[in-house]
Design an enzyme around this catalytic site. Sequence first.
Site, PDB file in Angstrom:
ATOM      1  N   HIS A   1       2.375 -35.657 -34.693  1.00  0.00           N
ATOM      2  CA  HIS A   1       3.706 -35.539 -35.291  1.00  0.00           C
ATOM      3  C   HIS A   1       3.877 -36.410 -36.520  1.00  0.00           C
ATOM      4  CE1 HIS A   1       5.135 -34.252 -31.028  1.00  0.00           C
ATOM      5  NE2 HIS A   1       4.545 -33.257 -31.676  1.00  0.00           N
TER       6      HIS A   1
ATOM      7  N   GLY B   1       2.594 -41.228 -20.535  1.00  0.00           N
ATOM      8  CA  GLY B   1       3.922 -41.520 -21.068  1.00  0.00           C
ATOM      9  C   GLY B   1       4.529 -40.430 -21.908  1.00  0.00           C
TER      10      GLY B   1
ATOM     11  N   ALA C   1       2.592 -47.705 -17.919  1.00  0.00           N
ATOM     12  CA  ALA C   1       1.334 -47.548 -18.675  1.00  0.00           C
ATOM     13  C   ALA C   1       0.632 -48.889 -18.877  1.00  0.00           C
ATOM     14  CB  ALA C   1       1.611 -46.889 -20.014  1.00  0.00           C
TER      15      ALA C   1
ATOM     16  N   TYR D   1      15.762 -43.293 -39.910  1.00  0.00           N
ATOM     17  CA  TYR D   1      14.354 -43.700 -40.025  1.00  0.00           C
ATOM     18  C   TYR D   1      14.238 -45.169 -40.445  1.00  0.00           C
ATOM     19  CZ  TYR D   1      12.509 -39.222 -38.758  1.00  0.00           C
ATOM     20  OH  TYR D   1      12.180 -38.111 -38.024  1.00  0.00           O
TER      21      TYR D   1
ATOM     22  N   ASN E   1       3.325 -39.872 -30.854  1.00  0.00           N
ATOM     23  CA  ASN E   1       4.109 -40.982 -31.392  1.00  0.00           C
ATOM     24  C   ASN E   1       3.886 -41.123 -32.894  1.00  0.00           C
ATOM     25  OD1 ASN E   1       4.756 -41.374 -28.731  1.00  0.00           O
ATOM     26  ND2 ASN E   1       3.291 -43.049 -28.427  1.00  0.00           N
ATOM     27  N   VAL E   2       4.938 -41.524 -33.567  1.00  0.00           N
ATOM     28  CA  VAL E   2       4.842 -41.714 -35.020  1.00  0.00           C
ATOM     29  C   VAL E   2       4.901 -43.200 -35.379  1.00  0.00           C
ATOM     30  CG1 VAL E   2       5.915 -39.471 -35.475  1.00  0.00           C
ATOM     31  CG2 VAL E   2       7.359 -41.509 -35.329  1.00  0.00           C
TER      32      VAL E   2
ATOM     33  N   SER F   1       6.999 -36.794 -21.566  1.00  0.00           N
ATOM     34  CA  SER F   1       7.830 -35.965 -20.677  1.00  0.00           C
ATOM     35  C   SER F   1       7.320 -34.533 -20.656  1.00  0.00           C
ATOM     36  CB  SER F   1       9.284 -35.989 -21.166  1.00  0.00           C
ATOM     37  OG  SER F   1       9.333 -35.524 -22.505  1.00  0.00           O
TER      38      SER F   1
ATOM     39  N   CYS G   1       9.967 -40.082 -55.547  1.00  0.00           N
ATOM     40  CA  CYS G   1       8.520 -39.997 -55.768  1.00  0.00           C
ATOM     41  C   CYS G   1       8.138 -40.681 -57.083  1.00  0.00           C
ATOM     42  CB  CYS G   1       8.146 -38.502 -55.824  1.00  0.00           C
ATOM     43  SG  CYS G   1       6.431 -38.188 -56.231  1.00  0.00           S
TER      44      CYS G   1
ATOM     45  N   ARG H   1      14.652 -47.151 -37.346  1.00  0.00           N
ATOM     46  CA  ARG H   1      13.451 -47.102 -36.501  1.00  0.00           C
ATOM     47  C   ARG H   1      12.309 -47.896 -37.130  1.00  0.00           C
ATOM     48  NH1 ARG H   1      12.289 -41.048 -35.482  1.00  0.00           N
ATOM     49  NH2 ARG H   1      10.625 -41.803 -34.122  1.00  0.00           N
TER      50      ARG H   1
END
Length: 241
Positions: A121, A189, A233, A69, A104-105, A191, A149, A72
């Site tokens: 998501h 966009g 797109a 993550y 998309n996130v 699948s 946290c 990303r």
Amino acid sequence: MFRHPRLQEVRDRLTAAHAVVVLTGAGISADSGVPTFRGADGLWRNFRAEDLATPEAFERDPRLVWEWYNWRRELIATKQPNEAHYALVQLEARTRNFHLITQNVDGLHRLAGSQHLHELHGNIWKVRCTSCGLVTENRDVPLSLRPHCRACSALLRPHVVWFGESLDQQTLAESVRAVESCEVMMVVGTSGLVYPAAMLMPSAQAAGAFVIEINLAPTPHSSAADLSIQGRAKEVIPLLI
Ligand code: BV8
Ligand code: ZN
């Protein structure tokens, strides 16, 4: 310049419609340089998203999942929305009843200015406490690994929906209601492999919507769509608005 014989028909339908729903997947962000899930660039250190985007993977190796993550987040932090994201903001502004549902996130729709947005998501820029459930926005790049946290010091996780996890019921219910009451639905966009998001298009059709698919390649939903436009797109969407 992208050409298609039925672009004007789509423009007319979008203009005439009171209620429009758009469902997007990783393909709309591909033109911003964000890797898709199942394309050639969808791999990371030879792991597949399905291997890492699961509660089991996080349970087994939270550091590895957080490294993915962080990779990303670092990549997405350098990317901007593209013409397709912005065209959908314009469409929203001039449509009476508009819903944008995204798988998309990456947060690019929000960054582009979309308001009526359902993030099926979750969002990679939010983190959630594994113990007290507190959800906060966090844009640290990189995030210090094994983040904790502030409230209860338990381990934080990305606030995204992993495979095998159920979606937020309210978000899903709002999305189903939107597709069941729209006149036109555009599917951009994706699948069409991931459920329950993949149920939204057939649901729209069953409710009588005119469904347009925009994708670089044919998908399992292409034959069912009322109109399937094969193209990029960022080239096609602006021509429809
Ligand atoms: C649930 C967040 C159950 C994480 C994601 C067998 C059959 C049916 C279903 C299942 C099954 N086995 C398991 C399941 C359920 C599973 C599922 O559907 N698996 C699939 C793989 C078969 N679903 C789940 O687990 C869901 N939860 O079902 O819960 C349950 C029920 C009750 C109680 C408890 C549990 C949760 C699914 C959510 C997973 N999380 N993301 C993260 O991102 O880190 S999904 C992930 O895939 C992303 O969100 C991504 O958006 C999404 C879908 O992929 P796409 O967006 O479509 O992207 P993809 O790369 O696949 O395709 C890109 C497309 O764009 C391509 O078509 C390409 O041609 C096109 N394209 C490329 N460039 C362009 C373009 N198009 C236009 N222009 C371009 N330039
Ligand atoms: Zn906590």
